[in-house]
Write a protein that holds these residues in place. Sequence first.
Motif, PDB file in Angstrom:
ATOM      1  N   ASP A   1      31.509 -20.780  24.901  1.00 23.37           N
ATOM      2  CA  ASP A   1      32.323 -19.587  24.719  1.00 23.37           C
ATOM      3  C   ASP A   1      32.699 -19.523  23.227  1.00 23.37           C
ATOM      4  O   ASP A   1      33.198 -20.505  22.667  1.00 23.37           O
ATOM      5  CB  ASP A   1      33.572 -19.782  25.593  1.00 23.37           C
ATOM      6  CG  ASP A   1      34.571 -18.642  25.503  1.00 23.37           C
ATOM      7  OD1 ASP A   1      34.550 -17.913  24.492  1.00 23.37           O
ATOM      8  OD2 ASP A   1      35.375 -18.500  26.434  1.00 23.37           O
TER       9      ASP A   1
ATOM     10  N   ALA B   1      35.080 -18.225  21.672  1.00 18.23           N
ATOM     11  CA  ALA B   1      36.498 -18.522  21.430  1.00 18.23           C
ATOM     12  C   ALA B   1      36.750 -20.027  21.500  1.00 18.23           C
ATOM     13  O   ALA B   1      37.563 -20.569  20.741  1.00 18.23           O
ATOM     14  CB  ALA B   1      37.365 -17.783  22.455  1.00 18.23           C
TER      15      ALA B   1
ATOM     16  N   GLU C   1      44.331 -10.463  34.927  1.00 15.70           N
ATOM     17  CA  GLU C   1      44.789  -9.425  33.983  1.00 15.70           C
ATOM     18  C   GLU C   1      46.307  -9.451  33.806  1.00 15.70           C
ATOM     19  O   GLU C   1      46.809  -9.216  32.713  1.00 15.70           O
ATOM     20  CB  GLU C   1      44.311  -8.040  34.446  1.00 15.70           C
ATOM     21  CG  GLU C   1      42.903  -7.702  33.990  1.00 15.70           C
ATOM     22  CD  GLU C   1      42.668  -7.986  32.498  1.00 15.70           C
ATOM     23  OE1 GLU C   1      43.443  -7.483  31.668  1.00 15.70           O
ATOM     24  OE2 GLU C   1      41.726  -8.736  32.166  1.00 15.70           O
TER      25      GLU C   1
ATOM     26  N   ARG D   1      47.035 -12.172  31.394  1.00 17.59           N
ATOM     27  CA  ARG D   1      46.650 -11.787  30.030  1.00 17.59           C
ATOM     28  C   ARG D   1      47.675 -10.837  29.423  1.00 17.59           C
ATOM     29  O   ARG D   1      48.097 -11.021  28.278  1.00 17.59           O
ATOM     30  CB  ARG D   1      45.261 -11.129  30.033  1.00 17.59           C
ATOM     31  CG  ARG D   1      44.173 -12.081  30.511  1.00 17.59           C
ATOM     32  CD  ARG D   1      42.790 -11.475  30.353  1.00 17.59           C
ATOM     33  NE  ARG D   1      42.457 -11.362  28.938  1.00 17.59           N
ATOM     34  CZ  ARG D   1      41.264 -10.998  28.482  1.00 17.59           C
ATOM     35  NH1 ARG D   1      40.304 -10.715  29.341  1.00 17.59           N
ATOM     36  NH2 ARG D   1      41.031 -10.928  27.200  1.00 17.59           N
TER      37      ARG D   1
ATOM     38  N   ALA E   1      50.033 -11.649  26.185  1.00 17.52           N
ATOM     39  CA  ALA E   1      49.836 -10.830  24.983  1.00 17.52           C
ATOM     40  C   ALA E   1      51.164 -10.191  24.571  1.00 17.52           C
ATOM     41  O   ALA E   1      51.553 -10.215  23.391  1.00 17.52           O
ATOM     42  CB  ALA E   1      48.776  -9.753  25.232  1.00 17.52           C
TER      43      ALA E   1
ATOM     44  N   ASP F   1      39.154 -21.989  33.212  1.00 17.35           N
ATOM     45  CA  ASP F   1      39.404 -20.685  32.620  1.00 17.35           C
ATOM     46  C   ASP F   1      40.869 -20.674  32.239  1.00 17.35           C
ATOM     47  O   ASP F   1      41.729 -20.932  33.084  1.00 17.35           O
ATOM     48  CB  ASP F   1      39.097 -19.572  33.629  1.00 17.35           C
ATOM     49  CG  ASP F   1      37.630 -19.551  34.009  1.00 17.35           C
ATOM     50  OD1 ASP F   1      36.786 -19.546  33.093  1.00 17.35           O
ATOM     51  OD2 ASP F   1      37.333 -19.593  35.211  1.00 17.35           O
TER      52      ASP F   1
ATOM     53  N   VAL G   1      43.997 -18.694  29.916  1.00 18.94           N
ATOM     54  CA  VAL G   1      44.464 -17.594  29.089  1.00 18.94           C
ATOM     55  C   VAL G   1      45.290 -18.189  27.955  1.00 18.94           C
ATOM     56  O   VAL G   1      46.237 -18.954  28.194  1.00 18.94           O
ATOM     57  CB  VAL G   1      45.291 -16.576  29.896  1.00 18.94           C
ATOM     58  CG1 VAL G   1      45.795 -15.459  28.981  1.00 18.94           C
ATOM     59  CG2 VAL G   1      44.456 -15.987  31.028  1.00 18.94           C
ATOM     60  N   LEU G   2      44.889 -17.878  26.725  1.00 19.19           N
ATOM     61  CA  LEU G   2      45.605 -18.389  25.549  1.00 19.19           C
ATOM     62  C   LEU G   2      46.857 -17.548  25.300  1.00 19.19           C
ATOM     63  O   LEU G   2      47.046 -16.477  25.873  1.00 19.19           O
ATOM     64  CB  LEU G   2      44.684 -18.361  24.329  1.00 19.19           C
ATOM     65  CG  LEU G   2      43.455 -19.274  24.422  1.00 19.19           C
ATOM     66  CD1 LEU G   2      42.592 -19.134  23.178  1.00 19.19           C
ATOM     67  CD2 LEU G   2      43.863 -20.738  24.619  1.00 19.19           C
TER      68      LEU G   2
ATOM     69  N   ASP H   1      47.748 -15.577  23.085  1.00 19.15           N
ATOM     70  CA  ASP H   1      47.595 -14.186  22.649  1.00 19.15           C
ATOM     71  C   ASP H   1      46.932 -13.308  23.708  1.00 19.15           C
ATOM     72  O   ASP H   1      46.654 -12.135  23.459  1.00 19.15           O
ATOM     73  CB  ASP H   1      46.806 -14.121  21.335  1.00 19.15           C
ATOM     74  CG  ASP H   1      45.377 -14.612  21.500  1.00 19.15           C
ATOM     75  OD1 ASP H   1      44.966 -14.974  22.632  1.00 19.15           O
ATOM     76  OD2 ASP H   1      44.639 -14.654  20.498  1.00 19.15           O
TER      77      ASP H   1
ATOM     78  N   THR I   1      43.925 -13.961  25.117  1.00 12.51           N
ATOM     79  CA  THR I   1      42.475 -14.218  25.170  1.00 12.51           C
ATOM     80  C   THR I   1      42.138 -15.070  26.398  1.00 12.51           C
ATOM     81  O   THR I   1      42.821 -16.038  26.675  1.00 12.51           O
ATOM     82  CB  THR I   1      42.009 -15.022  23.921  1.00 12.51           C
ATOM     83  OG1 THR I   1      42.456 -14.348  22.752  1.00 12.51           O
ATOM     84  CG2 THR I   1      40.503 -15.211  23.900  1.00 12.51           C
ATOM     85  N   LEU I   2      41.066 -14.686  27.101  1.00 12.52           N
ATOM     86  CA  LEU I   2      40.586 -15.514  28.210  1.00 12.52           C
ATOM     87  C   LEU I   2      39.506 -16.454  27.682  1.00 12.52           C
ATOM     88  O   LEU I   2      38.516 -16.006  27.096  1.00 12.52           O
ATOM     89  CB  LEU I   2      40.019 -14.637  29.327  1.00 12.52           C
ATOM     90  CG  LEU I   2      39.469 -15.380  30.547  1.00 12.52           C
ATOM     91  CD1 LEU I   2      40.547 -16.196  31.243  1.00 12.52           C
ATOM     92  CD2 LEU I   2      38.844 -14.395  31.536  1.00 12.52           C
ATOM     93  N   LEU I   3      39.714 -17.739  27.868  1.00 13.99           N
ATOM     94  CA  LEU I   3      38.846 -18.769  27.305  1.00 13.99           C
ATOM     95  C   LEU I   3      38.184 -19.544  28.435  1.00 13.99           C
ATOM     96  O   LEU I   3      38.833 -19.874  29.423  1.00 13.99           O
ATOM     97  CB  LEU I   3      39.734 -19.734  26.501  1.00 13.99           C
ATOM     98  CG  LEU I   3      39.081 -20.873  25.735  1.00 13.99           C
ATOM     99  CD1 LEU I   3      38.426 -20.319  24.476  1.00 13.99           C
ATOM    100  CD2 LEU I   3      40.142 -21.904  25.338  1.00 13.99           C
TER     101      LEU I   3
END
Lengths: 421, 421
Positions: free
Chosen positions: A395, A397, B16, B19, B23, B133, B135-136, B138, B140-142
């Motif tokens: 990925d 990222a 979502e 996320r 964010a 998986d 979510v960071l 900010d 972002t999905l990593l």
Amino acid sequence: MPAGPPLAVVRAGGVEDVRRTLAEASRTGTPVVTRGAGTGLAGAAAAAPGEIVLDVSGLDRILAIDPVDQVARVEPGVITAELDRAAAAFGLMYAPDPGSVATCTIGGNIATNAGGLRGARYGVTRDSVLALDVVLADGTLLHVGRNTVKGVAGLDLTGLIVGSEGTLGVVVGATLRLLPRPTRIATAVAYFASVADAAAAATGLGAATLRPAVLELVDAKTLAAIDALRGTGHAERGAALLLVQADGFGAAEELEAAAAVLARTATALTTTTDPAVAAELAAARRDALPAIEARGRALIEDIAVPRSRLAEAIGGVHAIAADTGTDIYTFAHAGDGNLHPIIRLDSDAEPGTVPPAAQRAADDIFALALSLGGTVTAEHGIGLLKRHWLERELDPAALALQRRIKALFDPAGILNPGKAI
Amino acid sequence: MPAGPPLAVVRAGGVEDVRRTLAEASRTGTPVVTRGAGTGLAGAAAAAPGEIVLDVSGLDRILAIDPVDQVARVEPGVITAELDRAAAAFGLMYAPDPGSVATCTIGGNIATNAGGLRGARYGVTRDSVLALDVVLADGTLLHVGRNTVKGVAGLDLTGLIVGSEGTLGVVVGATLRLLPRPTRIATAVAYFASVADAAAAATGLGAATLRPAVLELVDAKTLAAIDALRGTGHAERGAALLLVQADGFGAAEELEAAAAVLARTATALTTTTDPAVAAELAAARRDALPAIEARGRALIEDIAVPRSRLAEAIGGVHAIAADTGTDIYTFAHAGDGNLHPIIRLDSDAEPGTVPPAAQRAADDIFALALSLGGTVTAEHGIGLLKRHWLERELDPAALALQRRIKALFDPAGILNPGKAI
């Protein structure tokens, strides 16, 4: 990488030599390539002109083995097989056993998170590392990890450094977990009419919820090479071979259950609990790489796929060989879905170069691994040779985060630049 | 931490939601505390006024179980025992089994790198996580990790996120390794005249290179509490108990070898391969915490020491109880050197507070762990409660690096601030 001698070679005699070398390199912005026994297969320890080779193979003492805590304290230059032998004196083993176990070092194993034949059951190097002493790029000596089997205080920097291929720091000491050495081992060798049958049988063991300690596959071309080298008759018995070992108290019974699965499709099957016979049977797998290398220089590749895709992966490798007109031998740690396709290079190939057909075959093999949901490197590392594939596997990222972590450990970028990440 | 309700509670219905929440929180600099089932013991999921509680327990689907690859794909809110039950339908198991297995979630297990009774043989949560998986901060999905058992492409971000207690990102999906479920289990319960004898016997199993799947110790005070709750007669049989289980093909024979070691010093010894009798024997360990909690509110501690120091550690805990005038019960995952000293709080202690004597006992126990070369937390995490001890356990340079990695993942500092690191 440009050819030519490195700027300097530092043979470290102790931790202070490593600290001084890195501090000075950071100050002057000079790249440092750390090196152990140089048995790596991805070029991570290869240095270019202008770079310092930091040889830590002289830090080679086993400092302690504690049979009650079942841990070893070692320096990075200890040969892996020597640690395992020392552990054996206490009825213990050091589980990771890469193919180069007799010549590679613990430090190199840590750098690449090396695996091996026992990995299917006992895990890879990261699973055996409890703590590390690491010299950072600026010369700081850092201790990470713990003396205990379990521990969750803080982020896992130990696991982060394992497999980082010399890009985050230089390992100068390690606390390693040892495991009870199995006293009973039962071995089976089965031959199959096709490599697809052999792969299906390997998958069948998993489906029967059997988890042998060793589960290795050897294809027909490799068997023929072994026959040529050793005068054995493997190729007559089948087009592929599976080597299966069970260990521990239930070894014989577990192997019997495995043999029942193998027997469904095998063209020939031998089982034994006699160590001498077992060693003879296991030679078919142990001789694989020497037999191929006896035929000339080779690219040793290292993909892994989900276990359910093993047959497809091997079939794909054979198709790539036909398609590129290259000579590819395949053996596999089948229990881990980890294949070693070995691409033989033409004997007239320029030393240090890879002919275009072989390079195309290698690239097709990496693409195959990714298309099957796998990885381009299971246990050898990215090094220099697979760096452009990293971007296709990860990925973006995640790769960006990795590079920022690298910059945080090594702001001047002196540690093995251009390798691994 | 100041008391009072949090700013808001977000019940995430999907990725979502996570996320968008992160964010927005990053944009406004609002702290986010991720929460699963809330069974944690170190306060990592406790939110203060002004903070957002991000509840991911609604993301609770088991997306897939692949019996050939022996992996599961799950959302973070899946209850750990439910995954294990689902795996059992395929003859597999999800190995980590913390005490709260019936109520805790996979996401919480990942956050704390949870252990459990099977850890001695099958490892902790980190050993079972192949990919995540995340979510960071900010939004972002990593995706980190891989689908294969082995893989060394890039730095191990997966292992870094496991155990990070919600400080690096929010896990929204996991690929977990499953293992063959042992079909045969043999069980022994042994009583000893003293807890020192029991600890020595546990150490003796290691010295005999035996590695049972379960090796649990229960002290006299805890046995008395179980007797009071259940009407059992443990305390008559000895001042400490060891529960030992072997599994796999050689279970009965391995247990026999273990029983021979235990019999040297045990005051009573029972062995069985009957599952019903085994469940009865294992109840002595399973009832330990309920029996103590039946006596009132308690601090559940969680240190680990090298296995060779187990007897010293338990003796030290008993001395601390005498010294501080507190009521401390101890049971242990003896195979891992992992002790759970449980400090009972006076019934008149203010809810939400810890009386000074109990706090002194806890601090003395942490100091004891460090003095024996151990850790202040083996499997519960640092959370809120042990944060000031982290600085005493870790190399300052290592802790500084961890905090810089945290800042790199979460520059605005919104993810579980003030916890873990």
